[in-house]
Design a protein around this motif. Structure first.
Motif, short mmCIF file in Angstrom:
data_model
loop_
_atom_site.label_atom_id
_atom_site.label_comp_id
_atom_site.label_asym_id
_atom_site.label_seq_id
_atom_site.Cartn_x
_atom_site.Cartn_y
_atom_site.Cartn_z
N ASP A 48 1.09 -1.11 -0.02
CA ASP A 48 -0.18 -0.14 -0.08
C ASP A 48 0.35 1.07 -0.62
O ASP A 48 1.78 1.19 0.62
CB ASP A 48 -0.84 -0.10 1.21
CG ASP A 48 -2.15 0.81 1.08
OD1 ASP A 48 -1.89 1.99 0.04
OD2 ASP A 48 -2.60 1.19 2.22
N TYR A 49 0.61 1.94 -1.51
CA TYR A 49 1.68 3.31 -0.94
C TYR A 49 0.77 4.49 -0.15
O TYR A 49 -0.10 5.30 -1.25
CB TYR A 49 1.87 3.59 -2.50
CG TYR A 49 2.36 2.23 -3.51
CD1 TYR A 49 4.01 1.88 -2.94
CD2 TYR A 49 1.58 1.34 -4.05
CE1 TYR A 49 4.70 1.73 -3.61
CE2 TYR A 49 2.63 0.65 -4.45
CZ TYR A 49 3.59 0.98 -4.52
OH TYR A 49 4.51 -0.03 -5.42
N ASP A 50 0.57 4.36 1.06
CA ASP A 50 -0.16 5.28 1.70
C ASP A 50 0.11 6.25 1.89
O ASP A 50 -0.15 7.20 2.63
CB ASP A 50 -0.63 3.92 2.86
CG ASP A 50 0.34 3.35 3.35
OD1 ASP A 50 1.70 3.63 3.16
OD2 ASP A 50 -0.24 2.30 4.96
N SER A 52 3.05 8.24 0.46
CA SER A 52 3.80 8.68 -0.81
C SER A 52 4.09 7.92 -2.27
O SER A 52 4.19 6.46 -1.14
CB SER A 52 5.15 9.49 -0.07
OG SER A 52 6.21 8.95 -0.28
N PRO A 53 4.28 7.89 -2.81
CA PRO A 53 4.70 7.39 -4.21
C PRO A 53 6.35 6.34 -4.15
O PRO A 53 6.09 5.67 -4.48
CB PRO A 53 5.38 8.18 -5.45
CG PRO A 53 4.44 9.44 -5.20
CD PRO A 53 4.03 9.81 -3.63
N ASP A 54 6.87 7.14 -2.76
CA ASP A 54 8.00 6.68 -2.69
C ASP A 54 8.03 6.17 -1.44
O ASP A 54 8.96 4.95 -1.14
CB ASP A 54 9.13 7.47 -2.99
CG ASP A 54 9.64 7.81 -4.53
OD1 ASP A 54 9.02 7.03 -4.95
OD2 ASP A 54 9.88 8.88 -4.75
N THR A 55 7.09 5.65 -0.63
CA THR A 55 7.19 5.28 0.49
C THR A 55 5.41 4.57 0.64
O THR A 55 5.16 5.02 1.00
CB THR A 55 7.04 6.25 1.63
OG1 THR A 55 8.79 7.33 1.59
CG2 THR A 55 7.27 5.33 3.09
N GLY A 56 5.58 3.01 1.49
CA GLY A 56 4.47 2.76 1.85
C GLY A 56 4.71 1.99 3.01
O GLY A 56 5.60 1.57 3.39
N ARG A 78 12.47 3.61 -1.16
CA ARG A 78 12.84 3.76 -3.14
C ARG A 78 12.87 4.65 -2.58
O ARG A 78 13.37 6.11 -2.37
CB ARG A 78 11.49 4.09 -3.54
CG ARG A 78 12.01 3.96 -4.96
CD ARG A 78 10.70 4.38 -6.98
NE ARG A 78 10.11 4.84 -6.17
CZ ARG A 78 8.61 4.26 -6.88
NH1 ARG A 78 8.43 3.95 -8.02
NH2 ARG A 78 7.77 5.55 -7.19
N TRP A 83 13.88 -0.40 -4.29
CA TRP A 83 12.58 -0.68 -3.53
C TRP A 83 13.51 -1.66 -1.86
O TRP A 83 14.52 -2.35 -2.51
CB TRP A 83 11.66 -1.28 -3.46
CG TRP A 83 10.56 -0.60 -3.90
CD1 TRP A 83 10.27 -0.51 -5.60
CD2 TRP A 83 9.87 0.34 -3.57
NE1 TRP A 83 9.60 0.34 -6.06
CE2 TRP A 83 9.49 1.07 -4.91
CE3 TRP A 83 9.47 0.87 -2.13
CZ2 TRP A 83 7.91 1.84 -5.17
CZ3 TRP A 83 8.44 1.78 -2.28
CH2 TRP A 83 7.65 2.45 -3.56
#
Length: 107
Positions: A48-50, A52-56, A78, A83
């Motif tokens: 789940d990229y909850d 940001s686009p680079d953290t989930g 990321r 990743w």
């Protein structure tokens, strides 16, 4: 899972994107002592990229050779297009950064 199953300190540090230093080797050894060598196989992954686009977050389910099931949730980040799982807890803070402690002042 390969790093855990093979009990590889260098591979685990690579997965965690940590430098090869005393603290990271010690923590990798602790992680491998607890969960290494169990012949774990991933049976389910939910990402789940909850944040940001680079953290989930990644919710993993794995089964070991004895039939035991392991479930855990990790933060994923990321870095430079790759990743990594945030599995190292003792990572030193970069210079000038403060901990995001939830402790409240008693004053």
């Amino acid at each position: 899972m390969r790093a855990l199953n093979s009990r590889s300190v260098p591979d685990l540090m690579k997965v965690g994107d940590v430098p090869d230093e005393d603290w990271s080797r010690r923590e990798a050894a602790r992680i491998l002592a607890a969960d290494g060598g169990k012949d774990l196989k991933i049976t389910d992954v939910r990402i789940d990229y909850d944040i940001s686009p680079d953290t989930g977050s990644a919710e993993l389910t794995a089964t070991g050779r004895t039939g035991t099931t392991l479930r855990d949730t990790f933060t994923v980040i990321r870095t430079a297009g790759a990743w990594h799982l945030v599995i190292f807890e003792d990572r030193p803070l970069p210079p000038g950064k403060e901990s995001s402690s939830t402790d409240r002042s008693s004053s």
